[in-house]
Structures are given as C-alpha cells and as structure tokens.
Design a protein around this motif. Structure first.
Motif, PDB file in Angstrom:
ATOM      1  N   ARG A  26      16.785  50.686  54.744  1.00  0.00           N
ATOM      2  CA  ARG A  26      17.710  50.746  55.875  1.00  0.00           C
ATOM      3  C   ARG A  26      18.351  49.383  56.088  1.00  0.00           C
ATOM      4  NH1 ARG A  26      17.135  50.247  61.565  1.00  0.00           N
ATOM      5  NH2 ARG A  26      14.932  49.713  61.238  1.00  0.00           N
ATOM      6  N   VAL A  27      19.679  49.385  56.279  1.00  0.00           N
ATOM      7  CA  VAL A  27      20.413  48.141  56.513  1.00  0.00           C
ATOM      8  C   VAL A  27      20.200  47.733  57.973  1.00  0.00           C
ATOM      9  CG1 VAL A  27      22.671  47.025  56.482  1.00  0.00           C
ATOM     10  CG2 VAL A  27      22.117  48.759  54.761  1.00  0.00           C
ATOM     11  N   VAL A  28      19.568  46.586  58.180  1.00  0.00           N
ATOM     12  CA  VAL A  28      19.266  46.132  59.537  1.00  0.00           C
ATOM     13  C   VAL A  28      20.105  44.924  59.944  1.00  0.00           C
ATOM     14  CG1 VAL A  28      16.912  47.045  59.503  1.00  0.00           C
ATOM     15  CG2 VAL A  28      17.357  44.703  58.690  1.00  0.00           C
ATOM     16  N   SER A  29      20.872  44.341  58.995  1.00  0.00           N
ATOM     17  CA  SER A  29      21.716  43.199  59.325  1.00  0.00           C
ATOM     18  C   SER A  29      22.877  43.102  58.345  1.00  0.00           C
ATOM     19  CB  SER A  29      20.900  41.904  59.295  1.00  0.00           C
ATOM     20  OG  SER A  29      21.739  40.790  59.545  1.00  0.00           O
ATOM     21  N   LEU A  30      24.069  42.837  58.899  1.00  0.00           N
ATOM     22  CA  LEU A  30      25.268  42.568  58.108  1.00  0.00           C
ATOM     23  C   LEU A  30      25.887  41.292  58.673  1.00  0.00           C
ATOM     24  CD1 LEU A  30      26.797  46.171  57.945  1.00  0.00           C
ATOM     25  CD2 LEU A  30      25.722  44.936  56.060  1.00  0.00           C
ATOM     26  N   THR A  31      25.914  40.249  57.881  1.00  0.00           N
ATOM     27  CA  THR A  31      26.358  38.944  58.390  1.00  0.00           C
ATOM     28  C   THR A  31      27.824  38.651  58.116  1.00  0.00           C
ATOM     29  OG1 THR A  31      25.738  37.793  56.345  1.00  0.00           O
ATOM     30  CG2 THR A  31      24.020  38.046  58.029  1.00  0.00           C
ATOM     31  N   ARG A  32      28.503  39.464  57.312  1.00  0.00           N
ATOM     32  CA  ARG A  32      29.901  39.219  56.996  1.00  0.00           C
ATOM     33  C   ARG A  32      30.706  40.499  57.155  1.00  0.00           C
ATOM     34  NH1 ARG A  32      27.941  34.959  57.074  1.00  0.00           N
ATOM     35  NH2 ARG A  32      28.390  33.106  55.812  1.00  0.00           N
ATOM     36  N   ASN A  33      31.969  40.333  57.587  1.00  0.00           N
ATOM     37  CA  ASN A  33      32.885  41.455  57.720  1.00  0.00           C
ATOM     38  C   ASN A  33      34.023  41.290  56.728  1.00  0.00           C
ATOM     39  OD1 ASN A  33      34.016  43.823  58.699  1.00  0.00           O
ATOM     40  ND2 ASN A  33      33.733  43.247  60.850  1.00  0.00           N
ATOM     41  N   LEU A  34      34.906  42.271  56.681  1.00  0.00           N
ATOM     42  CA  LEU A  34      36.032  42.234  55.754  1.00  0.00           C
ATOM     43  C   LEU A  34      36.899  41.006  56.003  1.00  0.00           C
ATOM     44  CD1 LEU A  34      37.197  45.962  55.672  1.00  0.00           C
ATOM     45  CD2 LEU A  34      36.123  44.683  53.825  1.00  0.00           C
ATOM     46  N   GLY A  35      37.280  40.332  54.913  1.00  0.00           N
ATOM     47  CA  GLY A  35      38.155  39.181  55.000  1.00  0.00           C
ATOM     48  C   GLY A  35      37.460  37.866  55.274  1.00  0.00           C
ATOM     49  N   GLN A  36      36.184  37.896  55.638  1.00  0.00           N
ATOM     50  CA  GLN A  36      35.474  36.658  55.939  1.00  0.00           C
ATOM     51  C   GLN A  36      35.007  35.974  54.658  1.00  0.00           C
ATOM     52  OE1 GLN A  36      32.395  37.936  58.710  1.00  0.00           O
ATOM     53  NE2 GLN A  36      33.655  37.265  60.441  1.00  0.00           N
ATOM     54  N   SER A  37      34.896  34.670  54.731  1.00  0.00           N
ATOM     55  CA  SER A  37      34.464  33.877  53.588  1.00  0.00           C
ATOM     56  C   SER A  37      32.945  33.838  53.518  1.00  0.00           C
ATOM     57  CB  SER A  37      35.012  32.455  53.684  1.00  0.00           C
ATOM     58  OG  SER A  37      36.425  32.469  53.687  1.00  0.00           O
ATOM     59  N   VAL A  38      32.449  33.660  52.302  1.00  0.00           N
ATOM     60  CA  VAL A  38      31.012  33.565  52.085  1.00  0.00           C
ATOM     61  C   VAL A  38      30.762  32.593  50.947  1.00  0.00           C
ATOM     62  CG1 VAL A  38      30.988  35.539  50.487  1.00  0.00           C
ATOM     63  CG2 VAL A  38      28.898  34.898  51.698  1.00  0.00           C
ATOM     64  N   GLY A  39      29.691  31.835  51.042  1.00  0.00           N
ATOM     65  CA  GLY A  39      29.318  30.896  49.998  1.00  0.00           C
ATOM     66  C   GLY A  39      28.325  31.508  49.019  1.00  0.00           C
ATOM     67  N   GLN A  40      28.285  30.958  47.829  1.00  0.00           N
ATOM     68  CA  GLN A  40      27.335  31.452  46.834  1.00  0.00           C
ATOM     69  C   GLN A  40      25.904  31.264  47.342  1.00  0.00           C
ATOM     70  OE1 GLN A  40      27.598  29.516  43.062  1.00  0.00           O
ATOM     71  NE2 GLN A  40      26.285  30.983  42.027  1.00  0.00           N
ATOM     72  N   GLY A  41      25.086  32.333  47.267  1.00  0.00           N
ATOM     73  CA  GLY A  41      23.695  32.277  47.699  1.00  0.00           C
ATOM     74  C   GLY A  41      23.479  32.533  49.165  1.00  0.00           C
ATOM     75  N   GLN A  42      24.538  32.764  49.936  1.00  0.00           N
ATOM     76  CA  GLN A  42      24.369  33.063  51.354  1.00  0.00           C
ATOM     77  C   GLN A  42      24.035  34.536  51.557  1.00  0.00           C
ATOM     78  OE1 GLN A  42      27.951  31.773  53.375  1.00  0.00           O
ATOM     79  NE2 GLN A  42      27.168  29.693  53.624  1.00  0.00           N
TER      80      GLN A  42
END
Length: 386
Positions: A96-112
């Motif tokens: 079960r997915v209990v956390s989503l830290t990024r939304n569409l269009g947002q930036s993310v770093g490698q390993g985050q």
C-alpha cells in the motif's frame, strides 16, 4: 490637215489617270495584310508577355534559385523526451502506498525518496537485515575472543579459523540482505515500509498512483525525465532519407521560438504503419523552452549525395517552379516583358527542392509559386500560333 499635237499629248495623261483610278480601286477592294508577328510579342516561341500588375493579380511569386549549400526541406515534427534521459519508476514489491513526496512537474534529485510502500514483504526484508547485523556482530565478537585466546596460546588455530569463517559468512549475509532491500528501495522509517527512490535527477512527467492505493510488484508509479536535453521525432520519405545523416543540423521553429538541433539517428528500416523513415535529433533544453509532446516545424539541412548533383555549385529550385510543356521540363524565367519557358534537366529532389543539372545559371529570376498559370498561358499562345 496635220494632227493637233495638244490632242495627242492629252491622251496619255487621261489614260494614266484612268489607270491610277483603277489601281486605287484595287487597293480599296483588297487592303494590305498586316505582317504576322510584327506587333504581337506572344507569338515568339516560349515567351509570355505579362506586366508587373498582371503578374501580381495572377499570384505569381518570383525568386532566385539557390546555389551551393546542402539544401533544406521542412516537415512537421514533435518534441519528445531523451530516450536515455527518461526513467520509469516501478514498485519492486507489492503493498500500500502510504507516502508520495513529489507531484507532476516537480523536480527530484537522484536517490531522493518519491514514494513509500508499506507491506509484509517490506517487513520481512528489513527484518532480515536486522538479523544479519546481529549475526555479524556476534561473529565479530567471537572472532575477537578467539584471536586473543590464540595469541595467549590457549585456543587452537582451528578455532580461530572457524571464527574467521563465521564472521565472513555473516558479513556476506548482511550484504545480501542490504542489496535485497536496496533493489526494492530503502528503509521507509518503519520496519514494514520501503521507500522508492528516484534513479535519476529530473522532473516528474507522469504519476500513475494515488495515496493509499494498493500496488503490485513491478507496477509503474512515476516517470522521471531529465529535460535539459530533449529529442525531436520526425519522419522523412524513403527517397529523402539518403540525404539525411547523423550530424546534419536541424532548425526547429514554433510559436516565435527557434533553435538548432543535430540529427543523431536515422532508422535503417521503415515504420510499418507510416512507411516512412524515423529520424531523431537532439536539442538543448536547459532553458526549458521546449515541452514534451509539442508540435514544431523542422528544417533539415541535407547532405551531399556524393554524385556531384548536390555539391557546392548545384542549382536548386522549388518543385513548384517546375512545369512540363510538350514533353519538356521547363522553368519560367522572368524577362523584361514577362516570362520565357526555359528547358532544364533535373537531378535529385529532396523535400520541396530539386537539383537543376542544366538550363539555369542560378542568377536568373524565376516563377516559384503559381507557375502553372504561366503554363496555361503558354498553351493559349501556342494554340493562337497554330
């Protein structure tokens, strides 16, 4: 009695006047025929008389042939992601997915971490790591004790070797457990949770899950793309593909923007659906001005064909300038009074341009658009002559 000289002299004059009168009557009955071609310039073979006003009303556009260069042709294209700069992020385990830290269009770093999944499988994997750590700690303590006893000559060497082996096996078991968790993600803050990490730096361009959703192993969660470099997808005709090679420059235009790309791939096979040749070009997008999926116009600079037709001195004209008249291929060249149909021999074509092997020097002014109206006028002139 002698004849009167005045009477004899008058007879020839009267006869002359009568003859003159007869001659004038003949001219009146049969007026002189105007010489053909004396005033009608259209009768000159292959020439059409047209004023500048008539040319404008007919919608005829005039331009110069292109000399040298490689030539270009335009076609529609689409901005796409860099195939090497896009990653699909999937769930390595079900839960079960209990956390989503990024939304569409947002930036993310490698390993985050971009998502956290909660499941019994995650608990089992994390528990295995904890157990492996405990076994390794115990094996290290036992090895240290055996080394001291062996140094004091209390314990035999055989016990020391056994302790070393046990410590090595425990270390391997811990590494294996850690790699199994790493393949799934990383610790999610609780024993029964796994955090899903982004494999590259970029932007979230797709998200397939919502908070609380139950997912299966290998289900797609996100798509992450590095948009600092994007690709240009286009398709060319098979006859044009021979002039397109990796490294050819491509001018990309859309909505007041323009940039240059480079061809990186020309497919050796036709697309089964379109029967066209797929071509990919790469362009710099560090400024973020190009969006994935955006339709654009691409102008591809063509390479030389290698047979001399497309060399630096080649004369090229738009295909709209070429017409056929009585089996001859002609181009209408601008003259002081209108146009003249000049026979030419054509070479290779690429897109909307064609090579002129002979017939033009390249310095002429030619009809480039609506030249078919000149062909129609030429046909009318030839019909009048016949």
């Amino acid at each position: 009695m002698k004849p009167n000289k005045r009477t004899y002299a008058a007879l020839p004059l009267s006869f002359a006047l009568a003859l003159a009168a007869c001659g004038d009557g003949d001219k009146a009955a049969h007026p002189p025929v105007e010489e053909k071609g004396a005033t009608d310039a259209k009768r000159v073979e292959g020439t059409i008389v047209m004023s500048a006003e008539q040319i404008g009303l007919a919608g005829i556009q005039i331009g110069h042939p292109m000399i040298g260069g490689s030539g270009t042709f335009e076609l529609p294209a689409t901005i796409d992601t860099d195939p090497q700069g896009m990653q699909v992020v999937s769930a390595a385990i079900g839960g079960r997915v209990v956390s989503l830290t990024r939304n569409l269009g947002q930036s993310v770093g490698q390993g985050q971490a971009i998502a956290v999944i909660e499941s019994r499988e995650a608990a089992s994997l994390n528990a295995e790591i904890e157990a492996a750590r405990a076994r390794l700690s115990l094996a290290k303590s036992n090895l240290d004790r055996e080394q001291r006893l062996f140094a004091q000559k209390v314990s035999p060497e055989q016990d020391l070797i056994a302790a070393r082996t046990a410590a090595t096996e425990a270390r391997i078991a811990l590494r294996l457990a850690q790699q199994q968790v790493s393949a799934a993600g990383t610790g999610g803050g609780a024993l029964n949770r796994i955090a899903i990490l982004s494999p590259i730096s970029g932007q979230i361009i797709a998200r397939s899950v919502v908070l609380g959703q139950t997912v299966t192993a290998d289900a797609e969660l996100f798509r992450v793309a590095n948009l600092s470099s994007v690709s240009l997808s286009l398709n060319v005709l098979p006859q044009d593909a021979g002039h397109v090679h990796p490294g050819n420059p491509v001018t990309v235009k859309a909505a007041g923007r323009e940039t240059t790309a480079r061809v990186t791939f020309v497919s050796p096979a036709l697309d089964t659906a379109t029967r066209l040749v797929p071509v990919i070009a790469m362009l710099d997008n560090r400024a973020g001005q190009w969006r994935v999926g955006e339709p654009v116009t691409a102008s591809i600079a063509l390479s030389s064909s290698g047979d001399g037709d497309n060399g630096d001195g080649a004369v090229k004209v738009p295909t709209t300038a070429v017409q056929t008249d009585e089996g001859r291929t002609v181009i209408f060249v601008r003259t002081q009074t209108g146009f003249k149909a000049v026979p030419v021999i054509l070479g290779d074509s690429a897109g909307d341009m064609v090579i002129v092997k002979s017939g033009l020097k390249g310095t002429e002014k030619i009809a480039t658009v609506n030249s078919f109206t000149l062909k129609a006028e030429l046909g009318k002139s030839e019909a009048v002559e016949d």
